[in-house]
Write an enzyme that holds these catalytic residues in place. Structure first.
Site, PDB file in Angstrom:
ATOM      1  N   GLY B 507       0.693  -1.339  -0.125  1.00 53.61           N
ATOM      2  CA  GLY B 507      -0.029   0.121   0.050  1.00 53.61           C
ATOM      3  C   GLY B 507       0.983   1.395   0.037  1.00 53.61           C
ATOM      4  O   GLY B 507       0.729   2.186  -1.179  1.00 53.61           O
ATOM      5  N   THR B 593       2.672   4.687  13.895  1.00 53.45           N
ATOM      6  CA  THR B 593       1.555   3.702  13.307  1.00 53.45           C
ATOM      7  C   THR B 593       2.568   2.303  12.588  1.00 53.45           C
ATOM      8  O   THR B 593       2.247   1.222  12.751  1.00 53.45           O
ATOM      9  CB  THR B 593       0.770   4.176  12.419  1.00 53.45           C
ATOM     10  N   LYS B 659       9.277   0.226   2.354  1.00 57.71           N
ATOM     11  CA  LYS B 659       9.300  -1.259   1.835  1.00 57.71           C
ATOM     12  C   LYS B 659       8.081  -1.902   2.293  1.00 57.71           C
ATOM     13  O   LYS B 659       7.760  -3.189   1.937  1.00 57.71           O
ATOM     14  CB  LYS B 659      10.467  -1.981   2.381  1.00 57.71           C
ATOM     15  N   GLY B 662       3.365  -3.928   7.004  1.00 61.75           N
ATOM     16  CA  GLY B 662       2.193  -4.430   7.780  1.00 61.75           C
ATOM     17  C   GLY B 662       2.354  -6.315   7.925  1.00 61.75           C
ATOM     18  O   GLY B 662       1.620  -6.501   8.538  1.00 61.75           O
ATOM     19  N   GLU B 663       3.363  -6.778   7.159  1.00 63.06           N
ATOM     20  CA  GLU B 663       3.214  -8.319   7.287  1.00 63.06           C
ATOM     21  C   GLU B 663       4.641  -8.844   7.938  1.00 63.06           C
ATOM     22  O   GLU B 663       4.700  -9.735   8.508  1.00 63.06           O
ATOM     23  CB  GLU B 663       3.128  -8.907   5.693  1.00 63.06           C
TER      24      GLU B 663
END
Lengths: 330, 698
Positions: B507, B593, B659, B662-663
């Site tokens: 994203g 965040t 890069k 989130g994962e």
């Protein structure tokens, strides 16, 4: 929509009158289990008689040093009560080990005793279940049963009773006070739950319309040194996969008094009488504790995926008794 | 008067709280199921109660007779759909039942309660067929898929693995397994569809409104411009909302038939069969090494399941393609199609289960070689991406380990297992590496200079709770060279044009690329003296060509995971006492965040290690523990202090220098914990989750 009637009772006699002889009416306490079951379609009462505001929320010390816990006392109030904590620590610890803070704030003492099994087949109306619909079968026996009973189960049902509170109570000889249509009655908690047998749908000895009014803990000096331990699959907000409430008294190296109850092993809080018999009069020590555990678990009938409960309960019994034996002031 | 320097990027790097945070905590932010709509009707799904067969008959009379019931849609009367490349969306099209829970009808009524009551009165009779729902690596139906998710090679071979294994000084040959895991976002899927002014207007909970628009347009044979999908606030997804799911198709169907607004919201139980999950895996890993721990062979073969509806093969074995220099390297996949719901993406598909196996095997190798696990990984750092030979754009895995080991206090660790005790608890520490691809895809965005001096960015991005809206505002402000307060970023609206969905850690990079391009173009126009007309001056960017022209580099984020656990062998309880995760994730746009994403990923990895497991009943084909009381995710009490930080990782292949993060937090976390459990007890846990019964019998 599934409609139901709702009445709020203001006194015990009124509650019993409101429920009347309607077999499809239910008392409503905190609703933390019954309302869930209504949402799932497991329970479909025609009428609810709300007893949560009956004047039964008190916790009082009895002349014998025991306690009377009113049936509408919240789980939080029980766990926080100084006399429960001091005189019956296993009970306070058991209550605190259950559910979540939010649930304990609304769940009642009486409701806790009457909560239903969390067997996933019982709570899913698309599946057969002898407890929910007698005669339909038990898919847990060959299906998912890793947290099902190893003691006192039957071919018809292997569900466990989910309460922590009741395990602490049954170890300490608690009695349930009940108001029935023909008057009050007091039932030892150990006899309150029926054996499963071929009628798993009949869980207690309560007569039609009976209302739990309180729980009496007798004044046992040993109770002040009782403990509760719960093992579960996550650190909070999970039902036990094994639990134990126990108290031990040793005189000159010999066990002179012992009380043990096990949770998550049977359809009811399981008073470990066989273990107690082995221990009483035995020399205190690891050998006696192991013998006691083995005596209790000799009757275990584990299934494919819950066999771990046998060593788990054995370890819990031995560890708990060892800790109690080593505790100061025993 | 002060003059602003030509470049003063100040917003990126600031620890800003979420722009919509106040709206969310005060309940003003509306989620998909919360929008009022005049005349709104409610749809309730009737799920199949067999695992395989056909619907012989549906008796809807009793349901239709109930108050408030408007319609019952089923395969006999539902609108026909056109395949949009995802057969899980072809609901109510025929009588086939491919798995338990598949929708066989939709009841629509004026209230949700009426719809549900009517749904329970619908009597469906089936022609039941024998079903096959039990996954195993030995299943006779196992086959070699054409590709693995999303479109990657099924197998890669480099050198002669078998010969290298035969010649190796040390060999680890072990089989690992991970169970069905369910994404379980807090917000259940919900969609509200209605027709207005010739357009299908949809409010949906998803991770990519544009992709949902495209699917709906194809399914209903509409011009894409006639479909408008909005998803302003989304309460989590973890991949389960990556593309359209059946609820939005059913809502659109019912709105079309009834010509009134219809909302379909899934129950928690329905989510276990309709929105995807992580496949169970069985993974055989063989590692060969010389006596000094240098890898001579690495062989990773992964088995997973798919449904008979749609082939989805988790890319479990791709992890090894990136990670370690091995003389011979083979990665391969097998899949078996069962009568089960279709597995889909769940946070770090591929890398999450794959890293558990490979990083556990490396720990076993370290044990056999007598080499410290951190040192073992350092000795096997590749110069180029092992499977492809591509140069790395940047690779700072060693730095992550160095910093992680320092923070964790790894130095001087006693490698012997089972020798540390705290009361009834045995203590141990473990580590594992992590990687996740840092990809970027084409997206479009517009930047508008408003007449009042403010700027509006429009992009079909999705903020599923990550803080994407805030990060994109920071990126836009810097690209425009204006203060944050003058920038408003609008997202979650398919009318804003094509853009990457919120998934694959794609994203921020992909959206930020397009936003940067649009903002720079606008800045150039403004700097060139363009005047802003009353309705604003807009610049548009499409990064398709720029993305196409990016160099063919191996671009990945990396990380080092550390965990300390306590294990009670007498009860089987495992508690994680602390975790440290140090990551190389490119530029960090918003440290606040970003940290939340990494802590969240590691928490989910802890949950994967110890708790999460959906149990399928072989008789019914249903997930038995299909709610959050039965499907255990870690509670607060399970989660210890988690220390997270990142190292410098300059990598400016794309304008944002990001890069994605989130994962990567979930990758390697379960292996670090499993390795720590070995260190505590001396017992290897190769099957997740590490349940009390498994510890008791280990």
């Amino acid at each position: 929509m599934r409609e139901f009637g709702y009445d709020r009772a203001t006194d015990v006699a009124g509650a019993i009158a409101l429920l009347g002889a309607d077999p499809h009416a239910h008392y409503l306490g905190g609703g933390t289990n019954l309302v869930d079951l209504m949402k799932l379609g497991v329970e479909a009462p025609t009428r609810l008689v709300d007893v949560s505001r009956l004047p039964l929320a008190g916790i009082e010390v009895l002349p014998d040093g025991g306690l009377r816990i009113g049936s509408t006392a919240s789980n939080s109030d029980i766990a926080a009560h100084p006399d429960v904590r001091r005189r019956f620590p296993a009970v306070a610890q058991a209550v605190l080990a259950g559910a979540s803070g939010q649930l304990r704030n609304v769940a009642t003492a009486g409701g806790n005793l009457l909560q239903r099994t969390r067997c996933p087949y019982f709570t899913d109306v698309t599946k057969p279940c002898n407890k929910r619909v007698p005669g339909t079968g038990c898919p847990a026996r060959d299906g998912e049963h890793h947290n099902h009973a190893i003691l006192g189960a039957s071919v018809q049902c292997i569900a466990t009773h989910p309460s922590d509170f009741a395990v602490g109570l049954v170890a300490l000889d608690a009695r349930v006070t009940v108001q029935e249509s023909d008057g009050p009655r007091e039932i030892p908690l150990e006899e309150f739950y029926r054996p499963v047998g071929s009628t798993p749908e009949r869980e207690t000895v309560l007569g039609p319309g009976a209302l739990i009014t309180g729980i009496v803990l007798p004044g046992l000096p040993i109770a002040a040194r009782s403990r509760y331990r719960k093992v579960r699959e996550r650190a909070s907000y999970a039902f036990a996969i094994g639990s134990i409430a126990a108290a031990l008294h040793v005189t000159d190296g010999t066990v002179t008094e012992v009380r043990i109850a096990l949770g998550a092993v049977a359809s009811r809080p399981w008073r470990a009488r066989a273990a107690e018999r082995v221990l009483l009069g035995a020399p205190v020590g690891a050998d006696a504790f192991a013998d006691a555990a083995d005596a209790e678990l000799a009757a275990a009938q584990p299934l494919r995926d819950n066999a771990y409960k046998v060593p788990l309960m054995r370890n819990l019994i031995v560890t708990m008794l060892s800790e109690l034996a080593e505790a100061p002031g025993r | 008067m002060t003059t602003m320097p030509a470049s003063v990027p100040t917003a990126v790097g600031e620890a800003l709280t979420r722009i919509e945070g106040r709206l969310k905590v005060t309940g003003q932010a509306r989620y998909a199921a919360e929008f009022p709509a005049p005349g709104l009707a409610y749809g309730w799904i009737v799920p199949a109660r067999i695992a395989r067969g056909r619907v012989r008959a549906i008796d809807i009379d009793a349901a239709l007779a109930l108050p408030g019931v408007l319609a019952v849609l089923h395969h006999g009367n539902a609108p026909r759909l056109t395949d949009a490349g995802d057969a899980t969306l072809l609901v109510l099209q025929d009588d086939a039942v491919p798995h338990w829970g598949w929708p066989v009808a939709l009841v629509v009524a004026t209230t949700s309660e009426q719809a549900r009551a009517a749904a329970e009165r619908i009597h469906v009779t089936y022609d039941e067929e024998p079903h096959d729902v039990v996954f195993s690596a030995e299943h006779a139906g196992t086959y070699i898929p054409d590709h693995v998710n999303p479109a990657q090679e099924t197998s890669t071979v480099l050198g002669d693995v078998d010969a290298a294994l035969a010649a190796a000084d040390v060999v680890v040959d072990a089989t690992y397994s991970t169970p069905n895991e369910h994404n379980s976002p807090m917000e259940p899927h919900s969609a509200t569809a209605r027709w207005a002014d010739g357009r299908l207007e949809v409010i949906d909970s998803n991770q990519g409104a544009f992709a949902v628009r495209q699917s709906l347009a194809t399914l209903f044979s509409l011009d894409p411009s006639a479909v408008h999908v909005r998803s302003e606030h989304v309460g989590g997804g973890f991949g389960a909302k990556g593309t359209a799911r059946p609820h939005v198709v059913l809502a659109a169907m019912a709105a079309t038939v009834l010509q009134r607004p219809v909302r379909v919201t899934l129950t928690r139980q329905q989510m276990f069969s309709l929105v995807g999950y992580r496949t169970p895996t069985v993974q055989r890993v063989r590692v060969g090494a010389d006596a000094s721990g240098r890898l001579t062979a690495l062989d990773h073969l992964a088995y997973s399941q798919t449904s008979r509806v749609l082939e989805f093969t988790e890319q479990t074995a791709i992890y090894a393609r990136v990670m370690y220099a091995a003389g011979a390297l083979r990665t391969d996949h097998r899949v078996v199609a069962l009568d089960v719901p279709t597995p889909r993406w769940m946070r770090a598909p591929g890398e999450a289960p794959g890293s558990f196996a490979v990083e556990s095997a490396l720990d076993e190798l370290a044990e056999q070689c007598g080499i410290d696990p951190v040192e073992l990984r350092a000795r096997n750092e590749p110069d180029v991406e092992p499977a492809t030979g591509r140069p790395f754009s940047s690779r700072n895995l060693r730095t992550c380990f160095t910093e992680g080991a320092r923070r964790f206090g790894w130095a001087g660790r006693d490698a012997r297992p089972g020798v540390r005790r705290d009361g009834r608890w045995l203590l141990g520490t473990g580590t594992a590496a992590a990687t996740y691809p840092a990809r970027v895809t084409p997206s479009t965005a517009t930047a508008t200079a408003e007449a009042d001096g403010l700027f509006t960015i429009r992009i079909t991005a999705s903020d599923i709770g990550t803080g994407a809206r805030t990060a994109l505002t920071q990126i836009a402000a810097d690209a425009l060279r204006v203060p944050l307060e003058r920038v408003r970023v609008l997202i979650g609206d398919s009318d804003f044009g094509q853009a990457q969905l919120a998934g694959g850690s794609l994203g921020t990079g992909s959206w930020g690329f397009a936003i940067t391009e649009a903002c720079r173009a606008l800045r150039t126009e403004l700097d060139g003296g363009a005047t802003v007309p009353p309705d604003g001056l807009t610049a548009r960017a499409d990064t398709a060509e720029r993305v196409q022209a990016l160099p063919a580099l191996s671009r990945h984020s990396y990380g080092a995971q550390f965990a300390e656990v306590a294990v009670d062998l007498s009860s089987g309880e495992v508690r994680v006492r602390r975790m440290v995760g140090i990551f190389a994730v490119g530029r960090v746009v918003n440290p606040l965040t970003a940290r939340s994403q990494l802590v969240g990923g590691m928490t989910m990895g802890l949950s994967m290690a110890l708790h999460e497991e959906a149990i399928l009943d072989p008789v019914f084909g249903d997930v038995v523990n299909h709610d959050l009381a039965g499907y255990h995710v870690a509670t607060n009490a399970d989660v210890p202090p988690i220390e997270v930080d990142w190292v410098d990782d300059a990598d400016d292949v794309i304008p944002t220098g990001t890069k994605g993060l989130g994962e990567i937090g979930i990758v390697g976390a379960a292996a670090a914990i499993a390795n720590a459990v070995w260190h505590a007890t001396g017992a290897r846990h190769r099957d997740l989750p590490i349940r009390p019964d498994r510890v008791l019998f280990s």
